[in-house]
Design an enzyme around this catalytic site. Structure first.
Site, PDB file in Angstrom:
ATOM      1  N   GLU A 176     -15.623   1.812  40.842  1.00  0.00           N
ATOM      2  CA  GLU A 176     -14.265   1.452  40.401  1.00  0.00           C
ATOM      3  C   GLU A 176     -13.679   0.301  41.192  1.00  0.00           C
ATOM      4  O   GLU A 176     -13.080  -0.617  40.635  1.00  0.00           O
ATOM      5  CB  GLU A 176     -13.338   2.675  40.483  1.00  0.00           C
ATOM      6  N   HIS A 190      -8.753  16.262  38.825  1.00  0.00           N
ATOM      7  CA  HIS A 190      -8.790  15.616  37.514  1.00  0.00           C
ATOM      8  C   HIS A 190      -7.507  15.803  36.716  1.00  0.00           C
ATOM      9  O   HIS A 190      -7.500  15.623  35.507  1.00  0.00           O
ATOM     10  CB  HIS A 190      -9.961  16.170  36.677  1.00  0.00           C
TER      11      HIS A 190
END
Lengths: 327, 394, 332
Positions: free
Chosen positions: A60, A129
């Protein structure tokens, strides 16, 4: 005018903008061959080829930086994060590079990049998450932060974001991808920085965004039917810049305000709304503002605990009753 | 320097005096020797003089209040002088004694709120702005929000502070405070849904009768005693807003206008047509309207709008030779006055036995709204005005 | 094998080119000495990382580039900006925080930008700018231009994730980028040997199947040769290279840090100064009869004059107006 999903509305926006501007490209994990982890980029690889639909390694920080660099060189990258939870690995690029470049270069180097992906909690995905980070990014001057609630807004706002000359953090609602709504097939955009009144009312203003818009609308329906309370639902759509005018105009009418967000309470989006409202609409307030937020805990896995941690219509109704002095 | 103004012994036999009129008001500058008030003694109306210089800082005894000789009625002091010490022991004097029967024992409210005059008024920012824009005194408004916070709804319908006492139009809902709730609950348990009590006074109608005769010589429209009574009561209600009210279970609605119910006997019952805005009408207008209403009532031609919405009622059985009776309150109104016949009576006046035309009024009060003293003060105003009929033109 | 030219024969036809490299290195040296003096007088604020000792890397590398090429550097980048052609005036004015600075006084020492020369910063987070270089290289490939990006960073940046993520993608996607690691031995006060399991930075390229080069970073001609090859690979074949240039900084990590302190010895510093890149090129040129004492003095005088002019300009230039606080936050 067709009824399509939020997911497909985003797909249309990507497709439209890539057709419109050859400098626009999409980069991220699983965006190409896999057709998108959430299928937002479905069919784009086939339509535009691997030059413009770029699968990345799981890196990322690296590919976010590639996006910023490409934008510095004049392209208009769309960097997809599989979720905003993973984007924390890239926050250095978003905050230290993208947000600062234009300013610290004395206005020489704009960064027209869109960082997008799903945010907020889904179902039983637990602590790492299930996070709503709007307020984190909204804290940063140099960034724009967008969080659409409907397919119509998703498409119009994504198109505006891609055309914007600044880094835009575009946070999609993970639970909204399958929701449907009317979306015109033709060209339209929704301007950044403009809130939308999703339901008009006179007694209480409920400020919300993304997934909490549907929570607020459900609450408003019950408030009207069961309690004769008229609720105005203001969907922020863009968190930064915040449309303070629409919020204060609504409160000038209703004199009361509840703010709903999925994120945690401390320094949340609602905290900023409260600040603006108390400063700009003080004399119109008939009650302290009340916030309905995610619980101030990491998201638990257990279904019941998770439900208790999220904003829901009951919590919004309770807050509305409180500011309306109905209890 | 603080000068206490006390009720002075203005006649050799005077034990108490009633303040009729204040010539000076709070905030007015006064000098020693100024006439500051008129006081009714057992013999006559006398003038009360200032005994010191300064500013009339506080009126302790309002108009109509009876005060024992030697008790504080007002305070004169320098404009910025601290008078809290004097004010504290200058508790308002007792009013006209209320009939014992009309004052059922009421337990003290659980925890009385601290004196509102010194504590900060809690109000929402909006309520403060509304109050400022509409010239409302937040001190006088009961807050319905958490901790007594005054909120928007508490101000809706409220009227400007200056005009409140005689305001025309509208009404103000005042939510029940603890004491009011307790009174209401206890009294309802004791006497029924509407806890009545009764106040009776005898009025000297000599001057009213003379006025009526004079007016009737004009020949345009016959004026009845009842017309005069309706007109006087309407005026008095504007000065005693507390009696011009509805009991609404969770609040009391105080009206700024008088809609006068007038009980009319019909063939098989009773109906109460309403004279709208009676406080704004001349005696002649009331005479015309009451005749017309009574007639329409007997003909059963009244529309519902014409017999509902009264803020106060009057029932007159004088024409049947009834000297005195009690009327039953018509809810949600909080009061009704029962009017007896005007009859000649031998009375003592200035030590002489005289024959005077007299009339007895009995007011029924809903004790949840009106307390004994409140009703008595009102009735006193009615009596004073009837005995000085020129008061109608005030 | 370390690329070096200390014993190579110089080409007399390249005399002006050699003189220009010498001039550029001297310009950087004198500029940095004066910047240090101005910092000591409080005229320059914040962090100020001087490049003295490392001049050969920026000068040798940037001399290989074409107009369309992009440079991205870290926070010790005064020399790179000067070598790229940003005027001494606008670099010094930026250090002074003045309006005439290349970043209009908003960037400072660590954030020099000059879009007109594709000099894209000036970045203050160690290793954070390495992915940006892959991004500009990505853009060049995307647009099918032959532009190359050169990225400069220190040896301490090679242990950070961004370095690895970027080299992986650059190799995977064949991006036209040259990564130049200026190994000055110390990340602030931590010696390479105390921070890295692998002491040869260039060997890291092996992990990404990338071309690598090791060069004497005190030898400007050697740097030039190595970078020329790497730029050609990037430009012609879209292949990235990792170059390790072994150099040495004479000053402390920043103006706020000691020159040697506890982490290195005075003797080591003196020994390294024997490799001085400017003296090295000067003596090579003198030995080859391509420069005499007068010629060197002429170059030096011109450079000193240029730096003096830059200082005067920076001193006299205006501060940004207060309203500039809120400009350039967002682009229209």
């Amino acid at each position: 005018m067709g009824v399509i999903t939020y997911r497909d509305a985003l797909n249309q926006a990507l497709r439209d903008e890539m057709e419109r501007d050859p400098d626009v490209f999409l980069m991220g994990e699983e965006v190409g061959v896999y057709q998108g982890a959430y299928k937002v980029s479905r069919g784009l690889l086939e339509a535009f080829g691997d030059r413009r639909v770029v699968d990345t390694p799981i890196a990322e920080l690296g590919f976010a930086g590639v996006g910023v660099g490409a934008a510095m060189a004049g392209l208009r990258p769309i960097i997809e994060f599989m979720t905003w939870n993973f984007a924390l690995l890239a926050i250095d690029q978003v905050v230290n590079s993208a947000a600062k470049m234009y300013y610290m270069s004395g206005g020489q180097v704009p960064v027209p990049v869109v960082f997008r992906g799903p945010g907020g909690s889904a179902l039983q995905l637990a602590a790492q998450h299930s996070q709503a980070f709007e307020s984190w990014y909204a804290h940063i001057p140099g960034l724009k932060v967008v969080a659409p609630a409907t397919p119509y807004d998703a498409k119009g706002l994504l198109k505006s974001s891609i055309r914007n000359n600044n880094p835009v953090v575009f946070i999609e609602g993970e639970m909204l991808y399958n929701t449907k709504g009317e979306v015109p097939e033709g060209e339209y955009t929704v301007p950044l920085g403009k809130a939308d009144i999703k339901r008009e009312g006179t007694d209480v203003t409920v400020v919300c965004h993304s997934k909490t818009v549907s929570v607020a609308l459900k609450a408003a329906e019950r408030l009207a039917e069961e309690m004769d309370v008229s609720t105005e639902v203001v969907d922020l759509r863009t968190i930064r810049p915040l449309d303070v005018d629409t919020i204060t105009q609504s409160i000038t009418k209703t004199n009361r305000c509840v703010i709903v967000e999925e994120g945690w309470p401390f320094c949340g989006v609602g905290a900023q709304v409260v600040d603006d409202v108390q400063r700009l609409a003080f004399d119109h307030l008939d009650a302290p503002l009340i916030r309905v937020t995610g619980a101030d805990v990491p998201m638990p896995y257990n279904k019941h605990l998770e439900r208790a941690a999220k904003p829901n219509p009951d919590k919004v109704i309770a807050a509305v009753r409180q500011v309306a002095y109905l209890d | 320097m603080i000068t206490k103004v006390v009720m002075e012994a203005l006649s050799p036999t005077m034990e108490e005096g009633r303040v009729i009129t204040w010539h000076k008001h709070e905030g007015d500058a006064v000098s020693a020797g100024d006439i500051i008030a008129e006081v009714e003694t057992d013999k006559a109306v006398m003038e009360l003089q200032a005994r010191g210089d300064g500013v009339l800082r506080k009126v302790v005894a309002g108009e109509g209040t009876t005060v024992e000789v030697g008790k504080l009625v007002a305070i004169i002091a320098d404009a910025d002088e601290d008078i809290s010490g004097v004010a504290a022991d200058g508790k308002p004097p007792s009013d006209v004694p209320t009939p014992a029967a009309a004052t059922p024992a009421v337990p003290a409210p659980p925890t009385p709120e601290p004196a509102a005059t010194t504590s900060r008024v809690k109000a929402s920012p909006l309520a403060r702005r509304m109050a400022q824009e509409r010239n409302l005194d937040l001190q006088s408004i009961a807050g319905s929000g958490p901790g007594g916070r005054i909120v928007k709804r508490d101000l809706e319908g409220a009227r400007p502070a200056a005009a409140r006492a005689v305001a025309a139009g509208g009404y103000e809902d005042v939510p029940l405070n603890q004491m009011r709730k307790t009174i209401a609950k206890r009294l309802s348990q004791s006497i029924g849904p509407v806890p009545h009590f009764f106040l009776t006074t005898e009025v000297d109608m000599e001057r009213a009768a003379e006025a009526r005769e004079d007016l009737n010589t004009l020949g345009e429209q016959r004026i009845s005693f009842n017309d005069i009574i309706l007109r006087v009561i309407a005026s008095a209600l504007m000065r005693h807003r507390a009696c011009n009210a509805w009991w609404m279970d969770d609040r009391i609605r105080y009206f700024g206008e008088v809609h006068m119910g007038m009980a009319v006997a019909v063939e098989d019952g009773l109906i109460t047509p309403v004279i709208r805005n009676a406080h704004m009408k001349t005696l002649r207008e009331i005479a015309v309207e009451s005749r017309a209403m009574a007639e329409r009532a007997r003909e059963r031609k009244l529309t519902p709008e014409e017999y509902t919405g009264a803020t106060f009622s009057v029932s007159n059985l004088g024409m049947f030779g009834i000297d005195e009776f009690t009327a039953v309150i018509n809810p949600p109104e909080a009061g009704i006055i029962a009017v007896g016949a005007v009859t000649e009576k031998a009375v003592m006046r200035d030590g002489e036995l005289e024959v005077r035309r007299r009339m007895r009024l009995t007011m029924s009060c809903d004790h949840r709204v009106i307390d004994g003293a409140t009703g008595a003060q009102f009735l006193q105003t009615v009596r004073t005005m009837l005995e000085n009929p020129l008061a109608i033109v005030w | 094998m370390t690329e070096s030219t200390q014993t190579a024969t110089l080409d007399a036809a390249q005399r002006d080119f050699y003189h220009d490299l010498l001039r550029q290195m001297l310009l950087i040296r004198v500029f940095e000495e004066q910047a240090g003096a101005a910092y000591a007088q409080g005229k320059i604020g914040g962090f100020c990382h001087l490049y003295i000792g490392q001049e050969a890397v920026a000068v040798g590398a940037i001399a290989t580039l074409a107009e369309q090429d992009t440079i991205i550097a870290a926070y010790r980048e005064h020399g790179h900006a000067l070598a790229r052609g940003t005027s001494a005036r606008s670099v010094m004015a930026e250090l002074y925080g003045k309006l005439g600075g290349c970043s209009k006084g908003k960037g400072g020492s660590m954030h020099l930008f000059d879009a007109s020369t594709n000099f894209l910063g000036g970045h203050g987070i160690v290793g954070s700018h390495i992915p940006l270089a892959a991004g500009t290289a990505f853009a060049a490939r995307y647009r099918e231009t032959d532009a190359v990006t050169v990225c400069f960073f220190g040896e301490a940046a090679v242990n950070i994730g961004a370095f690895h993520e970027t080299l992986n993608m650059a190799a995977l996607w064949k991006l036209p980028v040259v990564f130049i690691c200026e190994n000055n031995r110390y990340g602030m006060g931590t010696a390479m040997e105390r921070a890295s399991a692998v002491w040869n930075v260039y060997e890291r390229a092996c992990s990404y199947d990338m071309d690598e080069e090791l060069v004497d970073g005190m030898d400007v001609l050697a740097v030039h040769n190595v970078v020329t090859r790497a730029v050609a690979r990037a430009r012609e074949r879209g292949e990235p290279t990792l170059i390790e240039a072994r150099t040495y900084r004479y000053m402390g990590h920043s103006m706020a840090d000691p020159i040697h302190g506890h982490y290195r010895t005075k003797e080591e510093l003196e020994e390294q100064k024997e490799r001085d890149p400017i003296e090295g090129l000067r003596s090579q040129l003198v030995d080859a009869d391509l420069l005499d004492e007068d010629g060197f003095a002429t170059i030096r005088a011109a450079v000193e004059k240029e730096v003096q002019d830059a200082l005067t300009f920076a001193e006299q230039d205006a501060d940004p107006p207060p309203e500039d606080l809120y400009t350039s936050v967002y682009s229209d």
